[in-house]
Motif scaffolding. Structure first.
Motif, PDB file in Angstrom:
ATOM      1  N   GLU A 105       0.802  -1.220  -0.025  1.00 21.33           N
ATOM      2  CA  GLU A 105       0.055   0.104   0.060  1.00 21.33           C
ATOM      3  C   GLU A 105       0.736   1.181   0.096  1.00 21.33           C
ATOM      4  OE1 GLU A 105      -3.646   2.071   2.497  1.00 21.33           O
ATOM      5  OE2 GLU A 105      -3.089   0.214   3.126  1.00 21.33           O
ATOM      6  N   ARG A 106       0.694   2.036  -0.905  1.00 22.46           N
ATOM      7  CA  ARG A 106       1.425   3.340  -1.216  1.00 22.46           C
ATOM      8  C   ARG A 106       0.329   4.499  -0.703  1.00 22.46           C
ATOM      9  NH1 ARG A 106       6.205   2.387  -3.666  1.00 22.46           N
ATOM     10  NH2 ARG A 106       6.764   4.222  -2.958  1.00 22.46           N
ATOM     11  N   THR A 107       0.681   5.436   0.061  1.00 24.25           N
ATOM     12  CA  THR A 107      -0.297   6.544   0.389  1.00 24.25           C
ATOM     13  C   THR A 107       0.077   7.727  -0.549  1.00 24.25           C
ATOM     14  OG1 THR A 107       1.149   7.210   2.187  1.00 24.25           O
ATOM     15  CG2 THR A 107      -0.673   5.666   2.695  1.00 24.25           C
ATOM     16  N   VAL A 108      -0.985   8.226  -0.771  1.00 23.69           N
ATOM     17  CA  VAL A 108      -1.106   9.610  -1.709  1.00 23.69           C
ATOM     18  C   VAL A 108      -1.730  11.013  -0.846  1.00 23.69           C
ATOM     19  CG1 VAL A 108      -1.809  10.841  -3.817  1.00 23.69           C
ATOM     20  CG2 VAL A 108      -1.217   8.174  -3.676  1.00 23.69           C
ATOM     21  N   SER A 109      -0.623  11.757  -0.402  1.00 19.03           N
ATOM     22  CA  SER A 109      -1.098  12.819   0.360  1.00 19.03           C
ATOM     23  C   SER A 109      -0.552  14.125   0.075  1.00 19.03           C
ATOM     24  CB  SER A 109      -0.921  12.659   1.932  1.00 19.03           C
ATOM     25  OG  SER A 109       0.553  12.301   2.284  1.00 19.03           O
ATOM     26  N   SER A 110       0.792  14.175  -0.171  1.00 12.93           N
ATOM     27  CA  SER A 110       1.417  15.512  -0.550  1.00 12.93           C
ATOM     28  C   SER A 110       1.403  16.002  -2.146  1.00 12.93           C
ATOM     29  CB  SER A 110       3.158  15.102  -0.431  1.00 12.93           C
ATOM     30  OG  SER A 110       3.770  14.181  -1.073  1.00 12.93           O
ATOM     31  N   ASN A 111       1.722  17.096  -2.493  1.00 19.28           N
ATOM     32  CA  ASN A 111       1.755  17.248  -3.853  1.00 19.28           C
ATOM     33  C   ASN A 111       2.678  16.367  -4.565  1.00 19.28           C
ATOM     34  OD1 ASN A 111      -0.212  19.350  -3.199  1.00 19.28           O
ATOM     35  ND2 ASN A 111       1.359  20.840  -2.973  1.00 19.28           N
ATOM     36  N   GLU A 112       3.760  15.944  -4.271  1.00 14.74           N
ATOM     37  CA  GLU A 112       4.634  15.304  -4.889  1.00 14.74           C
ATOM     38  C   GLU A 112       4.213  13.871  -5.012  1.00 14.74           C
ATOM     39  OE1 GLU A 112       5.471  16.978  -1.933  1.00 14.74           O
ATOM     40  OE2 GLU A 112       6.939  18.413  -2.497  1.00 14.74           O
TER      41      GLU A 112
END
Length: 211
Positions: A105-112
């Motif tokens: 699982e890879r989380t997506v939260s920052s603009n990067e």
């Protein structure tokens, strides 16, 4: 008598997964002629591309997977990309956990993270997932089940009792900020002592000379 539709659908799914397995989880780091770096799942013929293969999911505590399941995981690793306050993300996570499918699982939260997700999937929609080289956007229980079945994942969990799923990690690694080096302050200038003012003749200076 109509031929059942499930057989040709299953064959099509197997063919899709088999064709994609050779490039499963492969992302190319592309350096263009102008020096700009981009990411793609297809290497262009006129630019330098470095393949980066994502590792197959592994147990955080080193628990060994059954042989058959390990072979499936190596051929068709499952990765999901999730975000905060995302109900469909929780649904796909629960479904994979209940079925006993090892996944990363890879989380997506920052603009990067968002920019990297757009390069990988072509959009910023969540959840996004891959089964081998097959991409799935959004969550549909029927669609995910069909592709997991076609990849050969067992319908019921075969994970060992001591298996622990790896903790989620950001899509883009966070770099630790180094503490700023202490600045050497210059010593404060010494205070100048004003010379006494000679306002006129004194017993020791009868002429009243100013120095």
């Amino acid at each position: 008598m109509h031929q059942p539709l499930f057989a040709p659908l299953l064959a099509s799914l197997l063919l899709t997964l088999a064709c994609a397995s050779a490039q499963a989880q492969t992302v190319y780091r592309i350096v263009g002629p102008d020096g700009k770096v981009s990411f793609s799942d297809r290497p262009p013929p006129d630019a330098k591309a470095q393949p980066v293969r994502a590792p197959a999911p592994a147990a955080a505590n080193g628990a060994a997977l059954p042989y058959d399941l390990r072979q499936i995981v190596n051929r068709f690793p499952v990765t999901i990309y999730t975000g905060d306050d995302c109900a469909p993300c929780a649904s796909v996570r629960i479904m994979l956990t209940a079925r006993g499918v090892p996944f990363t699982e890879r989380t997506v939260s920052s603009n990067e993270d968002i920019a990297a997700l757009q390069r990988l999937s072509g959009s910023s929609s969540l959840p996004f997932g891959t089964i081998g080289g097959q991409q799935l956007t959004g969550y549909s229980d029927t669609e995910w089940t069909q592709y997991l079945d076609a990849a050969g994942y067992p319908k019921q969990s075969q994970l060992p009792g001591n298996y622990r799923r790896p903790a989620p990690s950001p899509l883009v690694a966070i770099k630790a900020v180094e503490p700023a080096a202490p600045q050497n302050r210059a010593p404060a200038p010494a205070e100048r002592v004003a010379a006494p003012v000679n306002d006129g003749p004194t017993p020791s200076n009868p002429a009243g000379i100013r120095f």
